[in-house]
Each structure stands twice: as C-alpha cells, then as structure tokens.
Design a protein around this motif. Structure first.
Motif: not given
Length: 388
Positions: A233-239
C-alpha cells in the motif's frame, strides 16, 4: 568524499535519557515513511529494494492519462470502447479487479478514471490505454518516459495494469515519489482517490484504500498485491500542518496490510514534533580549502532547516557534513559546496545542500605552496591507511 561529524549539532538537539525506548519496527519487509514538508524520513526499511509494484503501478497509468488530458489529447467526456479483448483480459471473465464494464459499450474517460482509482479496475486501465494509443499496452512507453522525468531511478513498467511481470519493478522510495508527484501536479485528477465508492453497471464497489475511512487524514493512495511480492500500500495523509507519504510492501495478507498500515501511520502522525535545526544562513560547519587565502570556508543552508524529532526525546541522531574536498580556490560565496546528512538510527533521515558563506580567493604563491605540501602529506597518510 570527505565526511565531517557535526558534534555541536548533536549537543544542541539530542537528549539521550538513561533509559532509551526501543526503535519502532514494522512487520512489513519493505517500509518507508516520509514527512514531505520537511523532507524527514521517519522510517526506512529496504526502501530501495526492487519489488513488483502490483496494482500500485496504476498510479503511473493515471499519471500519463492526466498528462494526456492536460495536453488536450482527450477530455474527461471522451468515450472509449470496451472491446471484447479488453473485456476478456480485464473485465468480468478475467477474475481480476474490474469495473464490470459491458463488452462493446463506450465509457467516458471520467468514469474509467474512477474505475482505476477507486476500484483498481483492469478493464478501465486497458480501455484508457487502447483509447489513447490504439493498443492495450500502448501507454507503457509514456509511463517509462514520465518515470525518468520524475526521477524514478529504479522503476521499469511493462504493462498498464500491474499484472505480474518479473521485469516490472519499482522501489518504495520511487512509489512515494510518484504518488507525491501526482498529488502536486494533477490535483483535480488526484482528488478522485478520496471518493469512498463508485458504482458502474449497477455494481457498487467501495474504495480499496483501507485507511481512507480511519480518521487519519488520508487523502489518497493505492493498494496492490501479487503472489510473489505480497501485499502493499502507498498512501498520502495530512495531519495538521504535516503531510506524510507511507509505503508498505511484502505483507502476508489483506488483513495484515490494513492493520499494519494503520499502526505505522498512527505512529508517524503521533510520535514526532517539528524542530528548527538550523536557521537560514546559520553556520553549519566548515569545509577545508586548498590553495586559497584561507584554509577553510564556513558553510550554511540557504533556508531554515526543520525536521521531525521524536517527541519522547529518546532517539539518537547524528549529523555529517559531506563534500568533495578539499575545495579548490577560488570559492565563491553562495556556491554549492556539499550537503548535510542527519541520521536517525544510522539511516539518513534528512539531507540538505550546503553553500559557501564567504568568498575564498586564490592565495599567494607561498600559501598555495604550503597548501600543496599539506595536501600531499594528507594524501600520503590516507593512502597508507587505505593499504592496511
């Protein structure tokens, strides 16, 4: 390449308590987590090991379609035929991920993109390739050209679907770079990754991204799996103000992928805090100079340098100034002279370019002669060490 340890940096930034927590680990054989705003690498486990991308190769299929749309080669309203060949190889008869497009139907590019990005549909990938190029795998040359332009140094595409092929390889680092590129350069297309489900031919399928609904700020990503490479899996996330890209690969099952991906991303988002390492123009160290009016030059960064550090203060960092040296005079102020590496647990966590903070003109004849003698002596010493 000359390497100099920056001791003052360590004294200023690192606090090592008497008892130190164990480093974070993951069951994934391949893992990479980057906070892209600062460029901090939080986790690197075999991130440059070649591996099959499986369906994660579809990120590049989307990228070249987005490029074609931007160049006016098609529009999102253009319709492409679902031929019998497409239907058999990527549709319902294939037994693989599909949007269940009916044979001999015509489907808009906009819907085909949703099939690819929400459902990982292979019939949609093949239809986009055939529609744009006339061949089922006609987009592959464009995929490899764009990969080179983006700087994917260890990636080779052989098909548009991610179907297993021993010559179709990538790395976790390249996958992270690719997803980040698509997010920055094609935001309108990228936004489709956030859609929770897509219905086609009266068949509703939910988004295959296991983290999209977990409250972790995930704004896009792709899964992939093959018998030989395992689950990835490859994901992008904003925190908050931070942006993370995470890649995991080689896991044993869909369930392990979902569980481990959530655990790793939660760790990344909750275990670090930003810290200013060097202010713009602050002297980082010195590089030696040969044949100049001075035998060294101070070096600086051309911007504020921040990175994420462990909130608990239990990790050990180190720093190295690297340059091809000694530098030969004249050295001009603001010229690139080397780079600074900050290492976490012995692996490079952040790397930034460094620049000369002053001019060093060519020295007088005695100064050049002294420098030559000094460097000859250092060379002989180093040569002696090399022989042992």
């Amino acid at each position: 390449m000359k390497s100099v340890v920056i001791g003052l940096f360590l004294a200023a930034v690192v606090l090592v308590p008497p008892l130190r927590a164990e480093p974070f680990t993951t069951t994934a054989p391949i893992a990479l987590v980057i906070e892209t705003g600062s460029g901090t690498v939080l986790l690197d486990k075999n991130a440059d090991k070649p591996v099959e991308p499986a369906a994660m190769a579809k990120i590049m299929t989307v990228a070249v379609v987005a490029e074609a749309l931007r160049k006016g080669q098609a529009s999102r309203e253009t319709e492409y035929l679902i031929s019998e060949d497409i239907w058999r190889k990527g549709g319902a008869p294939s037994g693989s991920a599909t949007m269940f497009a009916a044979v001999r139907s015509r489907v808009r590019v906009d819907d085909l993109l949703r099939g690819v990005m929400v459902q990982a549909a292979n019939d949609a990938c093949l239809a986009l390739s055939a529609g744009l190029t006339g061949q089922l795998e006609g987009l592959v040359p464009r995929m490899n050209t764009l990969a080179a332009e983006i700087g994917l140094q260890h990636t080779q595409f052989r098909n548009v679907t991610g179907f297993a092929d021993p010559a179709q390889l990538t790395t976790a680092r390249d996958l992270a770079r690719l997803l980040g590129w698509l997010r920055r350069n094609e935001p309108d297309i990228y936004a489709i990754y956030q859609e929770r489900d897509f219905t086609w031919n009266k068949i509703r399928q939910t988004n295959r991204n296991p983290l999209l609904t977990q409250g972790l700020g995930v704004d896009g990503g792709v899964t992939g799996a093959s018998d030989t490479a395992g689950y990835g899996v490859v994901v992008s996330a904003l925190h908050g103000d931070q942006h993370f890209i995470m890649v995991l690969h080689g896991l044993q099952s869909n369930a392990e992928r979902a569980t481990e991906a959530k655990r790793v991303l939660e760790w990344a988002e909750n275990s670090f805090r930003p810290r200013l390492v060097f202010a713009k123009g602050e002297i980082v160290g010195e590089a030696s100079v040969y044949g100049g009016t001075a035998n060294s030059v101070p070096v600086v960064a051309d911007r504020d340098v921040s990175m994420l550090v462990d909130s608990s203060g239990t990790e050990k960092l180190s720093a190295k100034l690297l340059y091809d040296g000694p530098l030969e005079a004249p050295v001009q102020k603001n010229s690139a002279v080397g780079r600074l590496q900050i290492l976490r647990e012995g692996q490079v966590s952040l790397e930034i370019p460094l620049y000369a903070a002053a001019d060093v003109p060519v020295g007088s004849l005695p100064q050049r002669a002294f420098g030559a003698i000094y460097e000859l002596g250092i060379g002989l010493i180093q040569g002696g060490h090399d022989k042992r």
